[in-house]
Design a protein around this motif. Structure first.
Motif, PDB file in Angstrom:
ATOM      1  N   THR A   1      45.380  39.089  53.542  1.00  0.00           N
ATOM      2  CA  THR A   1      46.420  40.108  53.405  1.00  0.00           C
ATOM      3  C   THR A   1      46.140  40.971  52.181  1.00  0.00           C
ATOM      4  N   ALA A   2      46.063  42.268  52.404  1.00  0.00           N
ATOM      5  CA  ALA A   2      45.789  43.192  51.299  1.00  0.00           C
ATOM      6  C   ALA A   2      47.043  43.404  50.449  1.00  0.00           C
ATOM      7  N   HIS A   3      46.840  43.869  49.203  1.00  0.00           N
ATOM      8  CA  HIS A   3      47.959  44.223  48.341  1.00  0.00           C
ATOM      9  C   HIS A   3      48.677  45.459  48.885  1.00  0.00           C
ATOM     10  N   LYS A   4      49.953  45.539  48.621  1.00  0.00           N
ATOM     11  CA  LYS A   4      50.719  46.713  49.034  1.00  0.00           C
ATOM     12  C   LYS A   4      50.419  47.914  48.135  1.00  0.00           C
ATOM     13  N   SER A   5      50.013  47.657  46.902  1.00  0.00           N
ATOM     14  CA  SER A   5      49.749  48.722  45.944  1.00  0.00           C
ATOM     15  C   SER A   5      48.257  49.080  45.927  1.00  0.00           C
ATOM     16  N   ASP A   6      47.959  50.384  45.750  1.00  0.00           N
ATOM     17  CA  ASP A   6      46.571  50.815  45.597  1.00  0.00           C
ATOM     18  C   ASP A   6      46.273  51.196  44.139  1.00  0.00           C
ATOM     19  N   GLU A   7      47.008  50.563  43.220  1.00  0.00           N
ATOM     20  CA  GLU A   7      46.854  50.888  41.802  1.00  0.00           C
ATOM     21  C   GLU A   7      45.470  50.511  41.280  1.00  0.00           C
ATOM     22  N   PHE A   8      44.903  49.410  41.800  1.00  0.00           N
ATOM     23  CA  PHE A   8      43.615  48.929  41.311  1.00  0.00           C
ATOM     24  C   PHE A   8      42.649  48.704  42.474  1.00  0.00           C
ATOM     25  N   ASN A   9      41.357  48.824  42.178  1.00  0.00           N
ATOM     26  CA  ASN A   9      40.300  48.247  42.991  1.00  0.00           C
ATOM     27  C   ASN A   9      39.904  46.911  42.364  1.00  0.00           C
ATOM     28  N   TYR A  10      39.267  46.046  43.134  1.00  0.00           N
ATOM     29  CA  TYR A  10      39.010  44.695  42.642  1.00  0.00           C
ATOM     30  C   TYR A  10      37.558  44.289  42.869  1.00  0.00           C
ATOM     31  N   ILE A  11      37.004  43.600  41.887  1.00  0.00           N
ATOM     32  CA  ILE A  11      35.700  42.948  42.039  1.00  0.00           C
ATOM     33  C   ILE A  11      35.927  41.580  42.665  1.00  0.00           C
ATOM     34  N   TYR A  12      35.243  41.316  43.791  1.00  0.00           N
ATOM     35  CA  TYR A  12      35.367  39.980  44.375  1.00  0.00           C
ATOM     36  C   TYR A  12      34.156  39.132  44.012  1.00  0.00           C
TER      37      TYR A  12
ATOM     38  N   TYR B   1      27.699  35.954  44.867  1.00  0.00           N
ATOM     39  CA  TYR B   1      27.759  37.300  45.434  1.00  0.00           C
ATOM     40  C   TYR B   1      28.975  38.014  44.849  1.00  0.00           C
ATOM     41  N   THR B   2      28.818  39.277  44.499  1.00  0.00           N
ATOM     42  CA  THR B   2      29.948  40.082  44.039  1.00  0.00           C
ATOM     43  C   THR B   2      29.946  41.419  44.770  1.00  0.00           C
ATOM     44  N   GLY B   3      31.097  42.057  44.793  1.00  0.00           N
ATOM     45  CA  GLY B   3      31.218  43.355  45.440  1.00  0.00           C
ATOM     46  C   GLY B   3      32.559  43.970  45.096  1.00  0.00           C
TER      47      GLY B   3
ATOM     48  N   PRO C   1      41.276  52.447  38.857  1.00  0.00           N
ATOM     49  CA  PRO C   1      40.472  51.604  37.960  1.00  0.00           C
ATOM     50  C   PRO C   1      40.140  50.269  38.622  1.00  0.00           C
ATOM     51  N   THR C   2      39.066  49.659  38.145  1.00  0.00           N
ATOM     52  CA  THR C   2      38.606  48.387  38.720  1.00  0.00           C
ATOM     53  C   THR C   2      39.099  47.222  37.877  1.00  0.00           C
ATOM     54  N   LYS C   3      39.649  46.230  38.551  1.00  0.00           N
ATOM     55  CA  LYS C   3      40.133  45.032  37.875  1.00  0.00           C
ATOM     56  C   LYS C   3      39.294  43.833  38.328  1.00  0.00           C
ATOM     57  N   THR C   4      38.870  43.019  37.362  1.00  0.00           N
ATOM     58  CA  THR C   4      38.122  41.804  37.662  1.00  0.00           C
ATOM     59  C   THR C   4      39.073  40.608  37.614  1.00  0.00           C
ATOM     60  N   ILE C   5      39.096  39.826  38.674  1.00  0.00           N
ATOM     61  CA  ILE C   5      39.954  38.638  38.736  1.00  0.00           C
ATOM     62  C   ILE C   5      39.202  37.464  38.119  1.00  0.00           C
ATOM     63  N   PRO C   6      39.814  36.731  37.191  1.00  0.00           N
ATOM     64  CA  PRO C   6      39.125  35.586  36.580  1.00  0.00           C
ATOM     65  C   PRO C   6      38.734  34.541  37.632  1.00  0.00           C
ATOM     66  N   VAL C   7      37.565  33.949  37.469  1.00  0.00           N
ATOM     67  CA  VAL C   7      37.115  32.887  38.361  1.00  0.00           C
ATOM     68  C   VAL C   7      37.917  31.623  38.073  1.00  0.00           C
ATOM     69  N   VAL C   8      38.456  31.010  39.121  1.00  0.00           N
ATOM     70  CA  VAL C   8      39.314  29.833  38.991  1.00  0.00           C
ATOM     71  C   VAL C   8      38.528  28.589  39.392  1.00  0.00           C
ATOM     72  N   SER C   9      38.744  27.494  38.696  1.00  0.00           N
ATOM     73  CA  SER C   9      38.087  26.231  39.031  1.00  0.00           C
ATOM     74  C   SER C   9      38.466  25.799  40.445  1.00  0.00           C
ATOM     75  N   ASP C  10      37.490  25.211  41.161  1.00  0.00           N
ATOM     76  CA  ASP C  10      37.742  24.728  42.516  1.00  0.00           C
ATOM     77  C   ASP C  10      38.909  23.750  42.565  1.00  0.00           C
ATOM     78  N   ASN C  11      39.066  22.950  41.515  1.00  0.00           N
ATOM     79  CA  ASN C  11      40.120  21.940  41.508  1.00  0.00           C
ATOM     80  C   ASN C  11      41.519  22.547  41.500  1.00  0.00           C
ATOM     81  N   GLN C  12      41.622  23.831  41.185  1.00  0.00           N
ATOM     82  CA  GLN C  12      42.924  24.496  41.160  1.00  0.00           C
ATOM     83  C   GLN C  12      43.231  25.215  42.470  1.00  0.00           C
ATOM     84  N   LEU C  13      42.306  25.149  43.423  1.00  0.00           N
ATOM     85  CA  LEU C  13      42.471  25.858  44.687  1.00  0.00           C
ATOM     86  C   LEU C  13      42.866  24.894  45.804  1.00  0.00           C
TER      87      LEU C  13
END
Length: 315
Positions: A32-43, A63-65, A74-86
């Motif tokens: 599900t995409a965000h409702k806001s287009d305020e930011f682009n995101y690095i995955y 892989y990133t994109g 503007p581009t926002k980078t989401i912090p990488v989360v530990s697998d144990n928190q997912l």
């Protein structure tokens, strides 16, 4: 993201953060995409395997994109989360969209991964009583040409690890993995209900985490490829309603090549009534010197002379 399908079978929607996939497994998910287009995101996609040693820059593969909502955002980078928190789904947690209940069992087959090394210290893993090896007569030809004897697993040769199934029986297969490496097993000819997974063997933890025990809900998921992780077992069921000769093997190519497989000979009596091999295929085999009749050695009854010796794990 929401899982909606596995191995070509629709599932009840299941919200997850990530997916653990073995070779040959497939999933469809809805993001599900965000409702806001305020930011682009690095995955970020980090792909790794527990059975492959980590090596900087090579394993895991990263892989990133860019997920673009608006050209000038503007581009926002989401912090990488530990697998144990997912939240990661277990094999038995998915529920089938068709809401079929657990099948009642007529027969159980229990298989255990048996890892050993040969005299040259080469590692092997057996799933049946011996390493799977090809025999002189393709197993389908033996099933079609041996009459009533096709119902006896001995005629196929010990190298095939053959199990003969009765027509329309519900077969439960339990695969135990007491080894340190994961295996992914693929069923030819059938989707199977994933009934249960849990700890097996000398350890109840892997990578410091406890091995969970998961019993399926009322509508077990159907799929054709299942993970059996280190120190785990899996329990699956299917109805033998597809007469044929079906391979059950590890989907890691080197393990399959080295013999981690069995063959399910399903309803050979019904198979003989319904099917025959096209004459062109018979001719093609003969041109290659491949036998098209007889037991696994191309002989009659239980005479298996001429077969190479079966390889058994040390007792």
């Amino acid at each position: 993201m929401t899982v909606i399908e596995a191995d070509g079978v629709e599932s009840m929607p299941l919200e997850v953060d990530g997916l653990s996939m073995g070779p040959g497994q497939r999933y469809s998910v809805i993001v599900t995409a965000h409702k806001s287009d305020e930011f682009n995101y690095i995955y970020n996609v980090t792909s790794y395997s527990r059975f492959i040693t980590k090596e900087e820059g090579l394993r895991p593969i990263v892989y990133t994109g860019l997920i673009k909502y608006k050209d000038d955002a503007p581009t926002k980078t989401i912090p990488v989360v530990s697998d144990n928190q997912l939240v990661w789904p277990e094999e038995a947690q998915l529920q089938a969209y068709d809401k079929q209940p657990r099948l009642p069992v007529d027969r159980q087959i229990e298989l255990t991964v048996n890892r050993f090394t040969d005299v040259y210290n080469v590692p092997y893993s057996a799933l049946g009583s011996s390493l799977y090896k090809s025999v002189l007569v393709p197993t389908l030809y033996t099933a079609l040409s041996m009459g009533n004897l096709a119902n006896n697993s001995s005629v196929y040769g010990p190298q095939t690890n053959a199990y003969v199934l009765k027509h329309l029986d519900v077969v439960e297969i339990v695969i135990n993995n007491p080894a340190i490496e994961d295996h992914t097993f693929h069923f030819h000819g059938h989707n199977v209900q994933v009934i249960e997974t849990g700890p097996f063997g000398s350890s109840s933890t892997i990578n410091g985490q406890p091995v969970p025990h998961i019993l399926s809900g009322p509508w077990p998921m159907w799929r054709d490829t299942v993970q059996v992780r280190a120190f785990e077992f899996i329990r699956v069921r299917f109805r033998a309603d597809n007469p044929g000769v079906w391979f059950l093997h590890c989907h890691l190519a080197v393990h399959m090549y080295n013999g981690l497989a069995v063959v399910l000979i399903e309803a050979p009596d019904v198979l003989q009534q319904r099917q025959s091999v096209p004459e062109k295929m018979v001719e093609m085999c003969k041109r290659q010197g491949i036998h098209t009749q007889g037991n696994g050695a191309g002989n009659q009854e239980f005479d298996l002379s001429g077969l190479p010796p079966a390889v058994y794990p040390p007792s």
